[in-house]
Design an enzyme around this catalytic site. Sequence first.
Site, PDB file in Angstrom:
ATOM      1  N   ARG A 398      11.492  -0.174  -3.072  1.00 15.88           N
ATOM      2  CA  ARG A 398      10.467  -0.467  -2.222  1.00 15.88           C
ATOM      3  C   ARG A 398      11.351   0.026  -1.034  1.00 15.88           C
ATOM      4  NH1 ARG A 398       6.329  -4.505  -2.027  1.00 15.88           N
ATOM      5  NH2 ARG A 398       7.099  -5.652  -0.336  1.00 15.88           N
ATOM      6  N   SER A 528       8.341  -4.488   7.574  1.00 15.82           N
ATOM      7  CA  SER A 528       8.871  -3.212   7.138  1.00 15.82           C
ATOM      8  C   SER A 528       9.895  -2.735   8.068  1.00 15.82           C
ATOM      9  CB  SER A 528       7.899  -2.122   6.933  1.00 15.82           C
ATOM     10  OG  SER A 528       6.936  -2.461   8.144  1.00 15.82           O
ATOM     11  N   ASN A 531      12.905  -5.057   7.428  1.00 14.21           N
ATOM     12  CA  ASN A 531      13.604  -5.100   6.246  1.00 14.21           C
ATOM     13  C   ASN A 531      13.663  -3.789   5.405  1.00 14.21           C
ATOM     14  OD1 ASN A 531      14.164  -8.025   6.134  1.00 14.21           O
ATOM     15  ND2 ASN A 531      11.949  -8.289   6.145  1.00 14.21           N
ATOM     16  N   TYR A 532      12.652  -2.928   5.611  1.00 14.87           N
ATOM     17  CA  TYR A 532      12.477  -1.639   4.683  1.00 14.87           C
ATOM     18  C   TYR A 532      12.702  -0.323   5.410  1.00 14.87           C
ATOM     19  CZ  TYR A 532      10.830  -4.950   1.103  1.00 14.87           C
ATOM     20  OH  TYR A 532      10.617  -6.088   0.507  1.00 14.87           O
ATOM     21  N   MET A 533      12.260  -0.112   6.328  1.00 19.50           N
ATOM     22  CA  MET A 533      12.511   1.311   7.185  1.00 19.50           C
ATOM     23  C   MET A 533      13.818   1.541   7.558  1.00 19.50           C
ATOM     24  SD  MET A 533       8.678   1.694   8.569  1.00 19.50           S
ATOM     25  CE  MET A 533       9.075   0.892  10.141  1.00 19.50           C
TER      26      MET A 533
END
Length: 573
Positions: A398, A528, A531-533
């Site tokens: 992810r 995002s 936490n993600y990008m």
Amino acid sequence: MTELVNLPKKRKGESTNWWEEDELDDFSIQKWKSLEHHGVIFPPDYIPHSIPLFYDGEAISLTPEQEEVATWWSSVIGTEWETKEIFRKNFEHNFLKLFTSDHKIKSLDKCDFKKIAEYVEAQREIKKARLPEEKKQEREAKQKIDEEIGYGIVDGKREKISNIIVEPPGLFRGRGQHPKAGYIKARLRPEDITINVGKSNLVPKCPVPGHAWKNVVHNSYVTWLAYYKDPELSFSNVKYVYLAASSKFKGLNDKLKYEKARKLRGLIDGIRSDYFDKIKKDNQVNKQLGTALYLIDKLALRVGNEKTEDEADTVGCCSLKVSNISFKENYQITLDFLGKDSMRYFNTVSIDPNVHENLKKFVEGKGQDEELFDLITTSSLNEYLKTFMKSLSAKVFRTYNASVTLQMLLAKFNNKKMQVEEKVQFYTDANREVAILCNHQKSTPKNFEVQMEKMQDKLKDKLESLSLLETHLKGFLSKKIAQNADKKLPTSEENTRKAIVRAKTSVKNMEIKLKMKDDNKTIALGTSKINYMDPRITVAWCKNNEVPIEKVFPKALRSKFIWAMYTEPAWEF
DNA sequence: TGCGAGACTTGGAAAAATCTTA
DNA sequence: TAAGATTTTTCCAAGTCTCGCA
């Protein structure tokens, strides 16, 4: 290049920033050598209001304990919690337990909380009506407490703590169809709290006179400062007190997370060809492993651990059920399931023909409630991933896919002459694509339709005044006096032209705003980003395109990602 | 091997803060 | 300049994943 970010100036020879240190001690083993802090603080005691509850029309006075719980319920009245069946049922069950068996209160339906609810509402109003001066004083008092005890000292460095106040008592608001929603969260006491401090550091003083911490430990292999568990709620999770996102503990782990995802980037081709092999020719277990990993990689699904009966019935990839999938023509499938937080994942996609065939086989002969991937578990899937890289697990996909997607989309940017606002919009569009990939949703904001209408009206007004100006201009061109000469219109042809340009921009901006609002209606962009990008992608892009970082990262994110702020413009994920 | 404890990250809603507009 | 809209922060629930034990 202009200085885009206000960063602390480094002094000569100074290296107090953990992300600049060449040799980090082995953080994966020991997290700290000394740890000092003030422990936790407790929410204020309940102050009884002595307003009765009415039962069958009769006023019933309550004990403070009963009254407090009744007041929690009163504050829920009018919200959807009030009518949510499980919440209501569990609350009734637990509320009635506060009364002796011979008490006349026997049913929630017959309880009339109106008077208490009025009180709750009045309190809300009072709070809302506080003068700015009062608010300021409150804020300052809060800050003072925070300044005094909201920090810990880790290996000599002062660090912010994220949650020093333990969770207040209240009603458990489990999401979706959580079987325990409506249970009572108990008021915590010092005897519920375990404290973690350095062996040679001072043990924090218990803030409640006559009480003591449950336990004091010196565990330098963890990053928590304290933990507690609700003594009444068997199903509740342990709650930890951690340092804030800006701390070394969080920042270093965060950086390591993104570095791991970058490593995956180097391995991804090999991994993809490996799982395609498994999908095509191996035995059934391997077919399932390959197929599941395909879905995790392509659709950014969560891995989907098994859940207990004390939790809402939600799924992820490995726990998908037969009922969650349906097959369409042209190798399409539709996935429809409740994922984390009971958010619906509903997506129709074209998939690889081999995967399509596999999935059809996995479904064969199974009931709707049976597992699609019955031969594998999240553990076996993660074990498979370990064969590629020691620390690889499903969630890394992810992070990897979110970051790669952002970078790919931002790379398409080629108009440095744009206004900053337009650049930010370009970034937001990329951000939204990632959020959609990860299925980050939010509920439609209150009054959304009304607000949209208002904006439509405004747009209409703007269009009208534009056409008015255009008519006005024609008047000049044909040497006639414009029809609307009485209105405040420009008096020269040149000014009219200028006004038209301004009006056009204004219309365009309004259209963009309207579209953005509608596009973002149910998409949550923050998750995002937080936490993600990989933040370095954003920082590098901002530096390359002269977008001030504060336009895309608010204060809290800038300090969370302080380690990424020095990223060079040429940096790539 | 399966399972639960433990520790840490991720998530949407709600509250609070800030900005915009009439 | 207050009300309304929007952005940011806080809150705490709900995931992931590792490890140790039977």
